[in-house]
Design an enzyme around this catalytic site. Structure first.
Site, PDB file in Angstrom:
ATOM      1  N   CYS A  31     -10.572  69.192  54.961  1.00 16.65           N
ATOM      2  CA  CYS A  31      -9.953  67.972  54.435  1.00 16.65           C
ATOM      3  C   CYS A  31     -10.258  66.842  55.416  1.00 16.65           C
ATOM      4  CB  CYS A  31      -8.436  68.137  54.357  1.00 16.65           C
ATOM      5  SG  CYS A  31      -7.919  69.539  53.391  1.00 16.65           S
TER       6      CYS A  31
ATOM      7  N   ASN B  27      -5.394  68.904  58.433  1.00 23.93           N
ATOM      8  CA  ASN B  27      -6.683  69.510  58.092  1.00 23.93           C
ATOM      9  C   ASN B  27      -6.719  70.850  58.803  1.00 23.93           C
ATOM     10  OD1 ASN B  27      -9.323  70.171  57.457  1.00 23.93           O
ATOM     11  ND2 ASN B  27     -10.141  69.104  59.242  1.00 23.93           N
ATOM     12  N   GLY B  28      -6.891  71.932  58.044  1.00 26.29           N
ATOM     13  CA  GLY B  28      -6.944  73.271  58.642  1.00 26.29           C
ATOM     14  C   GLY B  28      -6.160  74.247  57.786  1.00 26.29           C
TER      15      GLY B  28
ATOM     16  N   GLU C  55     -34.848  81.978  43.506  1.00 25.33           N
ATOM     17  CA  GLU C  55     -34.060  80.912  44.147  1.00 25.33           C
ATOM     18  C   GLU C  55     -34.989  79.976  44.911  1.00 25.33           C
ATOM     19  OE1 GLU C  55     -31.417  79.655  43.682  1.00 25.33           O
ATOM     20  OE2 GLU C  55     -30.991  78.465  45.456  1.00 25.33           O
TER      21      GLU C  55
ATOM     22  N   LYS D  28     -35.262  75.932  44.214  1.00 24.49           N
ATOM     23  CA  LYS D  28     -35.022  74.972  45.305  1.00 24.49           C
ATOM     24  C   LYS D  28     -36.216  74.027  45.427  1.00 24.49           C
ATOM     25  CE  LYS D  28     -31.515  74.891  46.150  1.00 24.49           C
ATOM     26  NZ  LYS D  28     -30.972  75.712  45.102  1.00 24.49           N
TER      27      LYS D  28
ATOM     28  N   GLU E 121     -36.752  71.706  42.228  1.00 25.09           N
ATOM     29  CA  GLU E 121     -35.692  70.740  41.851  1.00 25.09           C
ATOM     30  C   GLU E 121     -35.595  69.587  42.843  1.00 25.09           C
ATOM     31  OE1 GLU E 121     -31.555  71.917  41.849  1.00 25.09           O
ATOM     32  OE2 GLU E 121     -31.912  73.478  43.299  1.00 25.09           O
TER      33      GLU E 121
ATOM     34  N   HIS F 243     -50.759  90.704  34.953  1.00 29.78           N
ATOM     35  CA  HIS F 243     -50.656  90.807  33.488  1.00 29.78           C
ATOM     36  C   HIS F 243     -50.737  89.445  32.833  1.00 29.78           C
ATOM     37  CE1 HIS F 243     -49.812  95.037  33.919  1.00 29.78           C
ATOM     38  NE2 HIS F 243     -48.900  94.749  34.844  1.00 29.78           N
TER      39      HIS F 243
ATOM     40  N   LYS G  33     -24.634  67.293  40.075  1.00 29.77           N
ATOM     41  CA  LYS G  33     -24.091  68.363  40.901  1.00 29.77           C
ATOM     42  C   LYS G  33     -23.344  69.371  40.044  1.00 29.77           C
ATOM     43  CE  LYS G  33     -23.155  70.711  44.521  1.00 29.77           C
ATOM     44  NZ  LYS G  33     -24.252  71.584  45.032  1.00 29.77           N
TER      45      LYS G  33
END
Ligand code: AGP
Length: 609
Positions: free
Chosen positions: A2, A99-100, A482, A486, A489, A505, A604
């Site tokens: 945060c 934050n934590g 993957e 990457k 994109e 083939h 996103k």
């Protein structure tokens, strides 16, 4: 994670807080709030949603004349995004942002409830405020209260605290979460990082572990872990607002690649008890895994690729028939669900429309559903029967890296949990799987990140190509998919992944002189087979980049470039190859001057079907 911010001085506090929060949004953005000292006491305004929502509320009902305030933008961990769970939290005479994670908040909460304290939210933060308030009620002194209270807490915190009886003062303390102090002509500030304070000043001081800070309009006091006052050492930052938000990295994607070791630790550690995989904190016990006889993994894009990689482990280790499906295909061509089928949906954002639709389809057929999600309390997480959060923290770059990485680690842990609960592997083997994912995977990522210069050189040799191929077998084919996604994109180069044995083939007709073929070969049993496929393309002129285990024999024989991967364990190899395909894609896109964090045509989270 945060973002927190605080200010006290002779200027209007509210616009400083809202400006700082808008810059801190990359640290979390599911809810937001401010607590400002006014002549009528501390007024708190908070809500679910992003900073814009808070600014709308403040426009309708402004906080005027405040020169002391704290603010918070949240990435939910304990308690979903809601108005009630948003920070700041009040307990008695104390108002606090955090934050934590207070790991022992449940026991602290029940002890306080026995003393008659009631709670409004589901958060660990409200408990922290109540503990500080209870100590403050005993001592009447903020510093002593903070020291007494934090001595009871386990976990991590960076606090910004207002005490009713101390107008114009902001207190703070940190353990495990970052906290910066800063000073300017108009007052003193605190924040999670320098990003938020650059609009106001460049003069800062980092709070060290265990230190407490006391900010007043005219000065700042700093106390060490023993409560003794120490002199703050002020420095001047060279950061710019733009660079600081990325922590000094050129792009969020690169920052998130480097965050992967820490993200693995956050996604795995809460699910280890006595060295064994344990999802009881997620509401899933061993008996649940024993009922699983078949797994359907459903997702989109990289999440599908995570399912392919994780599916290999589920089948090979847990012996559970596992198939991965593209979500947009799943409900139109649903596979047969035999008894004991578990549907696992994977989504970083938790809002992907195709995946949500597939989840709803599975539920309509009465199938048990488990969601592996990063963003807490999102639609997919809420609607699944069970959910396991990856705790990777906010992922800003459109191309997922730590999101994918932690999805695979969770699937790895599930495979170990199923295999152990069904007696398919011994306790020692389950512990070894946990160890390898917790230790070897982050170590392998860090090791491969020392090779970025070499990978940049390789990238320079393929950056102008129009077509690039990835090939691999088994797990390496999953990773090839993957890697290909990457690369295409973010660099816009056409790139496809092929099962190495499949090239001959048909596709091999596309190989011309200099066509780059990136071959991944980590599986020992398949090494020779993959090597023969590499020779096939190399003999036809391909420029072969071989990613292989570092104990491979004569890897240079049929490859133009060889990147050796540390062969400590399967997990280490998997994440080493992942790091290479991520960095390679990044370096190619950087050389092409692409908008790496926001590639053209992409979003996103794809919330349309
Ligand atoms: C991955 O780099 C892409 N951004 C994309 O394929 C993404 O993985 C896919 O859209 C699924 O998103 P989700 O994980 O948020 O559901």
């Amino acid at each position: 994670m945060c973002g927190i911010i605080g200010y006290t001085g002779n200027a209007n506090a509210v616009p400083k807080i809202t400006k700082g929060l808008s810059v801190l949004e990359y640290r979390g953005y599911d809810s937001v709030g401010i607590a400002a000292r006014t002549e009528d006491g501390v007024r708190t305004v908070k809500c679910r949603g992003r900073i814009g929502m808070l600014e709308e509320k403040l426009e309708k009902d402004p906080i005027v004349g405040s020169q002391c305030a704290i603010g918070h933008t949240r990435w939910a961990t304990h308690g979903g995004p809601s108005d009630i769970n948003a920070h700041p939290h009040r307990a008695g005479r104390v108002v606090l942002v955090h934050n934590g994670i207070i790991e022992n908040y449940k026991e602290l909460k029940s002890a306080l409830q026995k003393d008659g304290v009631s709670f409004l939210s589901e958060t660990d933060t409200e408990v922290a405020a109540a503990v500080i308030n209870a100590c403050y009620a005993q001592t009447g002194d903020p510093k002593t209260a903070i020291r007494m209270a934090t001595a009871k807490m386990k976990g991590s915190y960076a606090f910004g605290i207002l005490f009713d009886e101390f107008p114009g003062e902001v207190w703070s303390a940190r353990c495990g979460s970052p906290l910066i102090l800063a000073k300017a002509k108009d007052g003193y500030y605190l924040a999670s990082d320098m990003t938020a304070l650059l609009p106001f000043t460049k003069e800062y001081c980092c709070l060290e572990e265990g230190q407490i800070a006391h900010l007043m309009p005219s000065g700042a006091e700093l106390f060490d872990v023993d409560g003794a006052e120490i002199v703050p050492v002020w420095s001047v930052t060279t950061m710019t607002p733009e660079s600081a938000q990325k922590g000094g990295y050129a792009h969020f994607m690169l920052k998130e690649i480097y965050e992967q070791p820490e993200a693995i630790e956050k996604s795995v550690s809460p699910r280890i008890i006595n060295g064994l995989p344990d999802f009881s904190a997620d509401g899933i016990d061993a008996s649940f895994w024993k009922q699983v006889k078949n797994i359907q993994i459903v997702a989109c894009g990289s999440a599908t690729h995570a399912g392919l990689a994780g599916g290999h482990v589920l089948e090979s280790v847990a012996g559970i028939p596992t198939a991965s499906y593209i979500a947009s295909e799943y409900r139109y061509h649903p596979p047969i669900a035999v008894d004991g089928t578990l549907v696992i949906v994977i989504s970083q954002s938790g809002e992907t429309a195709d995946t949500l639709a597939a989840l709803r389809y599975a539920k309509s057929k009465g199938l048990p559903t488990l969601a592996i999600v990063n963003a807490v309390e999102t639609t997919i997480a809420r609607e699944a029967d069970y959910r396991i959060y990856t705790y990777a923290g906010p992922e800003i770059a459109v191309a997922t890296t730590k999101g994918y990485c932690t999805q695979v680690t969770v699937l790895y842990m599930i495979a170990a949990a199923i295999a152990h609960s069904c007696g398919r592997i011994a306790e020692a083997d389950a512990k070894e799987m946990v160890r390898s994912i917790l230790e070897d995977a982050p170590e392998a990522i860090r090791e491969m990140l020392t090779q970025t210069e070499r990978l940049r050189e390789i990238a320079a040799k393929i950056v102008k190509k129009d077509h690039i191929f990835y090939i691999g077998r088994g797990m390496d084919y999953a990773m090839s998919q993957e890697g290909a996604l990457k690369l295409k994109e973010i660099s816009y180069i056409h790139c496809e992944a092929y099962a190495a044995g499949e090239l001959k083939h048909g596709t091999i007709s596309l190989i011309e002189e200099g066509t780059p073929v990136i071959a991944i070969s980590t599986e020992e049993a398949l090494y020779d087979k993959t090597e023969s496929n590499v020779r096939e393309v190399h003999s036809r002129g391909a420029h072969v980049i071989l990613l292989c285990r570092d104990d491979a024999k004569n890897p240079q024989l049929s490859a133009d470039e060889v990147v050796l991967l540390p062969t400590k364990s399967d997990a280490g190899l998997l994440f080493a190859s992942l790091t290479v395909v991520q960095v390679l894609a990044y370096e190619v896109a950087a050389l092409r001057g692409c908008d790496i964090d926001r590639p053209r045509n992409l979003a996103k989270s794809v919330t349309v079907e």
